[in-house]
Design an enzyme around this catalytic site. Structure first.
Site, PDB file in Angstrom:
ATOM      1  N   LYS A 176       0.848  -1.204   0.000  1.00 53.19           N
ATOM      2  CA  LYS A 176       0.000   0.000   0.000  1.00 53.19           C
ATOM      3  C   LYS A 176       0.879   1.248   0.000  1.00 53.19           C
ATOM      4  CE  LYS A 176      -3.902  -2.104   2.333  1.00 53.19           C
ATOM      5  NZ  LYS A 176      -5.236  -1.716   2.670  1.00 53.19           N
ATOM      6  N   GLU A 210     -12.602  -1.306  10.909  1.00 57.15           N
ATOM      7  CA  GLU A 210     -13.486  -1.587   9.772  1.00 57.15           C
ATOM      8  C   GLU A 210     -14.917  -1.501  10.268  1.00 57.15           C
ATOM      9  OE1 GLU A 210     -10.848  -4.527   6.979  1.00 57.15           O
ATOM     10  OE2 GLU A 210     -11.719  -5.404   8.774  1.00 57.15           O
ATOM     11  N   HIS A 234      -0.309  -7.351   9.732  1.00 58.05           N
ATOM     12  CA  HIS A 234      -0.417  -5.997   9.171  1.00 58.05           C
ATOM     13  C   HIS A 234       0.045  -4.926  10.177  1.00 58.05           C
ATOM     14  CE1 HIS A 234      -2.462  -7.996   6.034  1.00 58.05           C
ATOM     15  NE2 HIS A 234      -3.695  -7.904   6.472  1.00 58.05           N
TER      16      HIS A 234
HETATM   17  C1  BG6 Z   1      -6.970  -8.956   5.332  1.00 58.74           C
HETATM   18  C2  BG6 Z   1      -7.822  -9.494   6.443  1.00 58.74           C
HETATM   19  O1  BG6 Z   1      -5.664  -9.463   5.423  1.00 58.74           O
HETATM   20  O2  BG6 Z   1      -6.933  -7.539   5.418  1.00 58.74           O
HETATM   21  C3  BG6 Z   1      -9.212  -8.893   6.395  1.00 58.74           C
HETATM   22  O3  BG6 Z   1      -7.896 -10.903   6.310  1.00 58.74           O
HETATM   23  C4  BG6 Z   1      -9.135  -7.383   6.371  1.00 58.74           C
HETATM   24  O4  BG6 Z   1      -9.991  -9.339   7.505  1.00 58.74           O
HETATM   25  C5  BG6 Z   1      -8.202  -6.930   5.276  1.00 58.74           C
HETATM   26  O5  BG6 Z   1     -10.444  -6.887   6.133  1.00 58.74           O
HETATM   27  C6  BG6 Z   1      -8.002  -5.442   5.283  1.00 58.74           C
HETATM   28  O6  BG6 Z   1      -7.261  -5.056   4.162  1.00 58.74           O
HETATM   29  P1  BG6 Z   1      -7.768  -3.974   3.141  1.00 58.74           P
HETATM   30  O7  BG6 Z   1      -6.650  -3.793   2.195  1.00 58.74           O
HETATM   31  O8  BG6 Z   1      -8.998  -4.536   2.503  1.00 58.74           O
HETATM   32  O9  BG6 Z   1      -8.101  -2.756   3.952  1.00 58.74           O
END
Ligand code: BG6
Length: 464
Positions: A176, A210, A234
């Site tokens: 990202k 989220e 992450h």
């Molecule tokens: C993923 C998780 O690795 O990352 C998900 O398994 C999460 O649960 C997602 O929603 C978030 O990533 P992004 O790029 O969609 O914000």
């Protein structure tokens, strides 16, 4: 040990899990954009166990690309023409014989395992059985293992067929723009380095929230939970980029080892450092056990026992069905050592802070106090705001798969980092507090604001 030479482009992309959810949501749209950008011209062999034909795969690819946005038919046709398909059980050696036939014209494939981790070992053994690990690379999706022991096992299985430079462990956050910018911002601006340590920084908060639930991924989520799904990978990667020492030379190896040192210096978490939550309604999701204790919210207090960071708490939290969808890092600096001005004791007065907004759009804000006009020496907080450029069309997967095909492993994670990160959470995977219910649309259980962050708080809740 076989493995494609770093930097040699692959001549095929093999894609296990082609009928799956990740493929539909992320991979096909990324492959489409790779074709549009001219970065994908090699055959793409989908593999799945779905009794599909090549036409079914093409249909799925078309639907996935159309669902993701505007479509240029010529580009889509080019993608569809690159597709090949092999159907079969990953436990059946014949599947890999068919795959080898499909790759007859290719000599250096990249195998992308977009499949549940439980199948990694089976697929790697299948590839080795027919020699498809020769002169090849393998890309594995997170979660890489379920704990330290399984991550070690997995590393050993993959290492039995591929050498480390040929193994690409994906954490898509590293692809990202806003997250890559953390590394750039820190080391392209020397002015921050003198204050980037325990002498000037009080606390660091990282929120990845989220506002939606598990979106049909209940059964996956049951085997993961927020700690494994987001925190251990992450969020830890973000911590590493924020806290690593400067790479000692220009090159991927230097960044990898500087990051690995951060993971190694992280203090293993205990249950006192951890608050778990579960949104009300999670147990009604498909694939979720009626009495599930899996967390959909996790908040931790993390310490890095290094010279630079000793005594600085890092607060990390993530969750589903929270109040907003946003990702932010807030670095709070210490207060001035003397209360020189009339408003210095105002409890609402914030210390200086640096805020990196990572999602949904990037921005960097520097919070400083400025005197209000008038006789009094009192002021207010203003934020110097740097909107970062809106992300290119390029998705993290597009970037990462292109890099993997080209043998560029700068944005992938290394074996020792993965194991060191698991070591930090290993103790709280089992010995953990119960998940506390929270209402959707809130910031999770009260305990995260109270018991966990306490006087180091409050949490900085990002705007939507
Ligand atoms: C993923 C998780 O690795 O990352 C998900 O398994 C999460 O649960 C997602 O929603 C978030 O990533 P992004 O790029 O969609 O914000």
């Amino acid at each position: 040990m076989p493995g494609a030479q770093p930097g040699t482009p692959s001549d095929a992309l093999v894609f296990f899990g082609a009928s799956g959810d990740l493929a539909r949501k992320s991979i096909f749209p990324s492959l489409y954009r790779m074709v549009a950008a001219g970065g994908l011209r090699v055959p793409v062999v989908g593999v799945a166990f779905s009794q599909w034909t090549l036409d079914d795969l093409r249909q799925r690819a078309r639907e996935a690309v159309e669902a993701a946005g505007d479509v240029d038919e010529q580009v889509l046709d080019r993608l569809l023409s690159l597709l090949r398909y092999v159907d079969g059980d990953y436990n059946d050696p014949a599947t890999f014989t068919h795959l080898r036939e499909a790759l007859a014209e290719c000599s250096s494939p990249t195998h992308y395992l977009a499949i549940p981790p439980a199948l990694f070992g089976t697929v790697v053994s299948g590839l080795r059985g027919v020699g498809l690990n020769e002169n090849a690379r393998v890309v594995v999706e997170k979660p890489f293992g379920r704990d330290l022991a399984s991550a070690r096992e997995l590393n050993a299985v993959i290492a039995s067929a591929f050498d480390e430079p040929a193994i690409f462990r994906i954490d898509h956050f590293l692809g990202k723009e806003e997250i890559m910018n953390l590394l750039y911002f820190r080391f392209a601006n020397a002015m921050f380095e003198p204050i980037w340590n325990r002498n000037y920084i009080e606390t660091v908060q990282i929120t990845f929230a989220e506002d939606f639930g598990v979106r049909g991924r209940g059964s996956f989520y049951e085997s993961a939970g927020a700690l494994r799904d987001v925190v251990e990978n992450h969020l830890f990667q973000i911590v590493a980029l924020l806290t690593m020492e400067a790479p000692t030379y220009r090159g991927y190896g230097a960044v990898q080892s500087a990051k690995a040192n951060v993971f190694k210096a992280m203090r293993p978490l205990t249950r006192q450092d951890y608050v778990r939550g579960q949104f009300v309604g999670y147990r009604d999701e498909e694939g979720v056990a009626p009495h599930s204790d899996v967390e959909t919210f996790a908040a931790v207090r993390l310490h890095i026992d290094s010279w630079r960071w000793a005594g600085v708490p890092f607060y990390l939290r993530t969750g589903k069905c929270l109040a907003v969808s946003a990702g932010e890092v807030v670095v709070d600096f210490k207060r001035p050592p003397q209360a020189l001005f009339g408003d210095a004791l105002d409890p609402d007065q914030h210390p200086n802070r640096l805020r990196f907004r990572l999602q949904p759009e990037g921005e960097i804000g520097l919070g400083v106090r400025v005197k209000r006009p008038g006789e009094e020496f009192v002021g207010h907080e203003q934020e110097l705001l740097l909107p970062t450029e809106s992300p290119l069309e390029r998705s993290p997967y597009e970037r990462l798969l292109t890099d993997a095909l080209n043998g560029d492993s700068a944005l992938f994670t290394h074996e020792d980092s993965v194991e060191a990160a698991w070591r930090v959470v290993d103790g709280i995977l089992e010995d953990r507090p119960a998940a506390i219910p929270y209402q959707p649309g809130t910031w999770g259980p009260e305990e995260a604001a109270g018991r966990l962050i306490g006087e180091d708080g409050p949490w900085h809740n990002p705007r939507p």
